[in-house]
Structures are given as C-alpha cells and as structure tokens.
Design an enzyme around this catalytic site. Structure first.
Site, PDB file in Angstrom:
ATOM      1  N   SER A 172      42.749  40.405  37.382  1.00 11.23           N
ATOM      2  CA  SER A 172      42.153  41.541  36.723  1.00 11.23           C
ATOM      3  C   SER A 172      42.179  42.836  37.540  1.00 11.23           C
ATOM      4  CB  SER A 172      40.688  41.218  36.391  1.00 11.23           C
ATOM      5  OG  SER A 172      39.946  40.961  37.571  1.00 11.23           O
ATOM      6  N   SER A 219      42.317  37.109  40.636  1.00  8.62           N
ATOM      7  CA  SER A 219      42.403  38.529  40.284  1.00  8.62           C
ATOM      8  C   SER A 219      42.844  39.455  41.416  1.00  8.62           C
ATOM      9  CB  SER A 219      41.063  39.015  39.731  1.00  8.62           C
ATOM     10  OG  SER A 219      40.835  38.459  38.465  1.00  8.62           O
ATOM     11  N   LYS A 234      38.702  49.086  42.465  1.00  8.86           N
ATOM     12  CA  LYS A 234      38.550  48.562  41.106  1.00  8.86           C
ATOM     13  C   LYS A 234      37.236  49.085  40.517  1.00  8.86           C
ATOM     14  CE  LYS A 234      38.802  43.885  39.095  1.00  8.86           C
ATOM     15  NZ  LYS A 234      38.985  42.452  39.456  1.00  8.86           N
TER      16      LYS A 234
END
Lengths: 66, 478
Positions: B165, B189, B90
């Site tokens: 996310s 997330s 990420k």
C-alpha cells in the site's frame, strides 16, 4: 471449521457485529474466505494448552541476544 | 564504498543523491538545503502529473524550512544526522495540525492532533516535510489502485502498478522525488512497492519501531519502516526511529539501533534458500535474479545452503485471519455509518473480516509464538533467508483492476503470497533490487532475518549493493 463456508454463517456473524451486510455480499464473503478457512482446517493447529498471544513475545525476545 | 564526494560529482541533480550522500553534502555545506529542496521540487513538478505519487506538495513551507535549516547550520546549530533533508511520507503518518487522509474519503480533510513518533524522531534529527505521499485506501491494498485519489503509476512503466500500500513512497523514491520515505508493512506494503518500483525497502522486526500516531490497520502485524535508494539509507532512517517509545507499549523491550552490528562483514554468514513455496512457479526472470543473487552473496563470502521451512501456506492463512479481523474491528464503526464512503475493494475486504469467529481469530493469534518457534527451529543456525519478493515483476494496472469483484481476493492473495508469512512471524526483511525483467522492470529479493536481526540485514544489504548496481538504476520520464 467446515471446508465450505456458508453464507448464512457470514450473515449471522455480521449481525452479531452489528455491521449491515447484504445477502449477496454474504455469499461473496463466504466464497472469498473459503480457501483460507479450508487451509487452516486441513489439519488442526496444535500448541500447548497454556499458550496465549503474548507467548509470541517470549519466543521473539529469546533471539535478542543471539 | 565509493567516497561521497566522488559519487556526488557523477550526478547532475542533487535530487538524485542518496539520502546518506545528501545529508553529508548538506552537513558539510557542499550543498544547501534550499538547493536540495528546489532540486526535488523541480523534479516533482515534472514527474507528479505522470505518477500521482504525492497527495500534497507543500513547496512554500518546505522552502521556508530549508532556509531555516541553512541559517541554523551557518550558526553551527546542526540538529542531527538528517539536518536540512526534505522528506515526505505515506499519508498515514500524522503531523500535528496537518491533514492525513489515509488514502480515503472517510478521513478526507481530517487534521491530525499529534505527530507520529517516527516522524517526530526524523524531524528531531533535522529533516522536514516536503508533502505527503499517495497510498492505498487505509493501507489495505497491494497494488497502488485508489478509487478516491486515482491510481499511483510505476515510474518504470506508467501502465503498471507501483505495488501497495505504500504506493507513493515506492514511486517517489524510484523517480528520485524524495531521498527516502516512510512506508508501513502489514502484509507486504513496504516490500511490494520496493520490488515493483526498484528501490530498497526495510520492514523492521515487529515491536522495534513505534507505531504511535500512525494510522493502524492491524495492531498485531503493523510495522513502520523506510523505502530509500540503498540499504545504507534505510539503516540511517532505522537508526533514527528504532527503539522504545512510551506511546507504543509494544516497543518497551525494543533495542535501539546497534551501529557495530550493522557494520559486520557478510563473510561466513549462513544464507538459507527455501526448498519450496518461495521458489515455486517463479517467472524465468525472477528465477534468474535469484540465482544471480546467490552467486553474489557467495562471492561476498557467505555460505548459501538449502533450508526447509515449515508449511508457509498455513502461516499465511493465519496471517490473513489476524489481518482481516483486526482491520474490520478498527473500521466497524464506520462500516455501520459510512459504508458508502469506502472504495469497493477495501469495503469488500473489510466485509471479509466479518467471516471469522472469536475462537478462530484467537487460535490464529495464539499460534503465532509456536509458529515462530517452529520457524527458528527449522532455520537452525541460518542467519538470513533469501527469497524473491514476488513470482513476477510488476503486473499492469488493468490486469489487477478488479475492484471488489469476485476475483479480488484471489488477485490480492497471489500478489502478497511471498509477503504474509513474514508479517505473521514478525521477522525483519530487507528488500533489495536484484535484477530486471525482459521488459526492463525491476525485480526485488527479500533478505529475511531472525527477530531483532535488523542490523545484520543492513550490513548484508550494504555489502550486496557495493557489489551490484541494480539499486542505482533510475527510470527516465518519457
């Protein structure tokens, strides 16, 4: 905490934080957070007087050797 | 488990191997790191236009690192258990000298001055960087929408959300573009993308994995963990990154990974299924997956009982207060000077964080210990709680595209309903694929442990995945 959050309260808190907030945004924020505020206001959160944020770590660490 | 070699011969592309099998194949020189990297890059070239899972693809640097890994191995210099394995994470994990945009315009082009401890440990174990993965702006969104980068798309149905996310991490692992990826979990997330994309996700116990040099959202609730094909893969990542780090004082008392505890039998474990909240208003497909998971766990020798947890809606409300205030505290300087550079939804959510007084925030924070104590008392001797990750499979991008409008908070709260209590209580959770909807979309289940019970979850997940094949399902490019 009140059940209904007033836009004036949001505007005052934003001003205290020195973050610009439009009038319409204050009203939107008030509507958005009312369910959360209401849920916490349904009954007071009760815990011992001495409790501090780090009390969480004490409870957590008790489980370490389970 | 099937032996590595037997599993490998069934798979046409190296990119489709699990992290564990891939690392073993490289270590044993059945595959070179260059072959693996090329296989992943070829797959990325085909899938990226459809998924938007990567924000950067560093093909030349990755191939150079792969060649160096192969040469080192030929000299007998294996760096560690991930030697020669390409990974991508990420885009909120800093790598010194590389950009880390954090899904935002505010940090577009920002160059990280240091490397995240978690990434550094993975690289010390032999992995290298393939690129960086899509994410919700500042990790503050549960769907995968991003008004700056464009939306990430679900590999099972590109009209549907990936979950966020850690949107790119979920999509990339599901499509086999990377064998594993770091995500972060502050309010679901890791677990939401794992559920919506059909991969395995592991949110560790809070304070178990260093957050140093990872973009913060909430210093109380943030956790660092992997998404991968299997629980075995997630355990391999956690074994590498868990433990104390002087750069993150919250990990001072964090135990390192205990391999023996991660190998226990599920026989005799007590699994609790909540009597309410997590089982309310489930879509029929999710309810069926829950029932099937219970049967599988029972067949493995676990004892499944009902458990009556404390009111999760109050726990969830406290989590919202803590998250909102801490996120707004981080972003207040930019809200004062660069408000127009935020996307509408993140801007609206950051404004929501202005709504709570200092006393309200600190009450929510002080209640955390007593709330965890009440949770543990309700559990009794239950080892693991089983709960769906969400009441439904992935919604469409269109129906959750609410921006910062009046329904945004309600949509976010609904999507993250089964997520937030765990973050507030700091519990470890393994999210495993456990079924499919009628639309062929993945359905995930959460195995929620007790504090520092991460290894037990890994053991249970490995046993569950040896008895099921939901984790092995793979989307195809239309």
């Amino acid at each position: 905490m009140p059940d209904e959050v007033a836009a004036e309260r949001i505007a005052a808190l934003a001003a205290a934080a020195r973050v610009p907030l439009e009038v319409a945004s204050a009203a939107r924020v008030a509507r958005s957070v009312t369910p959360t505020v209401g849920r916490l206001a349904d009954a007071p959160i009760e815990f011992p007087f001495e409790t501090e944020p780090a009390s969480f770590v004490v409870v957590q660490q008790r489980e370490r050797n389970r | 488990m099937t032996p590595v070699a037997a599993r490998a011969v069934k798979i046409a592309e190296p990119a489709q191997l699990t992290l564990t099998d891939l690392a073993a194949a490289i270590r044993e020189r059945r595959l070179s790191s260059v072959e693996v990297t090329r296989s992943l890059l070829e797959r990325i070239e085909r899938w990226q236009p459809a998924l938007n899972a990567f924000v950067s693809i560093e093909a030349e640097d990755a191939l150079a690192a792969a060649r160096a890994s192969d040469e080192a191995l030929a000299r007998g210099q294996a760096r560690g258990p991930l030697h020669g394995v390409p990974l991508a994470h990420k885009d909120m994990y800093y790598s010194a000298g590389k950009p880390a945009g954090c899904g935002s315009k505010v940090r577009e082009g920002w160059i990280a001055p240091a490397t995240a401890t978690a990434v550094g440990r993975l690289e010390a174990a032999g992995s290298f960087r393939l690129g960086a993965l899509h994410m919700a702006e500042f990790a503050y969104g549960p769907t995968g929408h991003n008004s700056h980068l464009g939306n990430a798309c679900n590999p099972w149905d590109r009209q549907r959300v990936t979950g966020g996310s850690s949107s790119g991490s979920g999509a990339a692992v599901a499509a086999r573009l990377v064998p594993a990826a770091l995500g972060s979990d502050t309010g679901g997330s890791i677990r939401l993308p794992a559920h919506f994309c059909g991969v395995t996700g592991f949110k560790p116990t809070n304070n178990r994995v260093s957050r140093a040099n990872a973009m913060p959202l909430s210093f109380t609730l943030d956790t660092v963990g992997p998404l991968a094909q299997t629980a075995e893969d997630c355990a391999l990542i956690l074994a590498t990154i868990a433990g104390p780090d002087p750069l993150d004082p919250t990990t001072a008392a964090a135990p390192s990974w205990n391999e023996a505890r991660a190998a226990v039998s599920p026989k005799g474990l007590k699994i609790g299924v909540p009597t309410r909240f997590y089982v309310d208003d489930l879509e029929p497909d999710v309810a069926a997956a829950l029932d099937a998971t219970i049967k599988t766990l029972e067949s493995l020798g676990a004892r499944v009982i009902k458990v009556d947890l404390p009111d999760q809606t109050r726990v969830s409300a406290a989590a919202l207060v803590v998250l909102a205030v801490e996120a707004t505290s981080y972003h207040a300087p930019w809200l004062r000077t660069r408000a127009a550079d935020y996307g509408p939804q993140v801007h609206a959510r950051l404004e929501n964080g202005l709504a709570y007084s200092a006393v309200e925030y600190l009450e929510a924070l002080r209640w955390r210990g007593p709330a965890l104590a009440a949770h543990l008392e309700a559990l009794g001797d239950v080892d693991v709680v089983l709960a769906p990750a969400s009441r439904a499979a992935a919604p469409t991008i269109a129906e959750t595209d609410v921006g910062g409008g009046p329904s945004a908070e309600a949509v976010i709260v609904a999507l993250t309903r089964f997520m937030r209590p765990v973050n507030y209580l700091g519990l470890p959770v393994l999210s495993v694929p456990a079924g499919q909807s009628k639309q062929n979309l993945p359905i995930g289940m959460q195995l929620i442990g007790r504090p520092f019970g991460d290894e037990l979850l890994a053991a249970l997940g490995v046993a569950f995945q040896a008895a099921t094949d939901h984790h092995a399902r793979m989307p195809t490019l239309p």
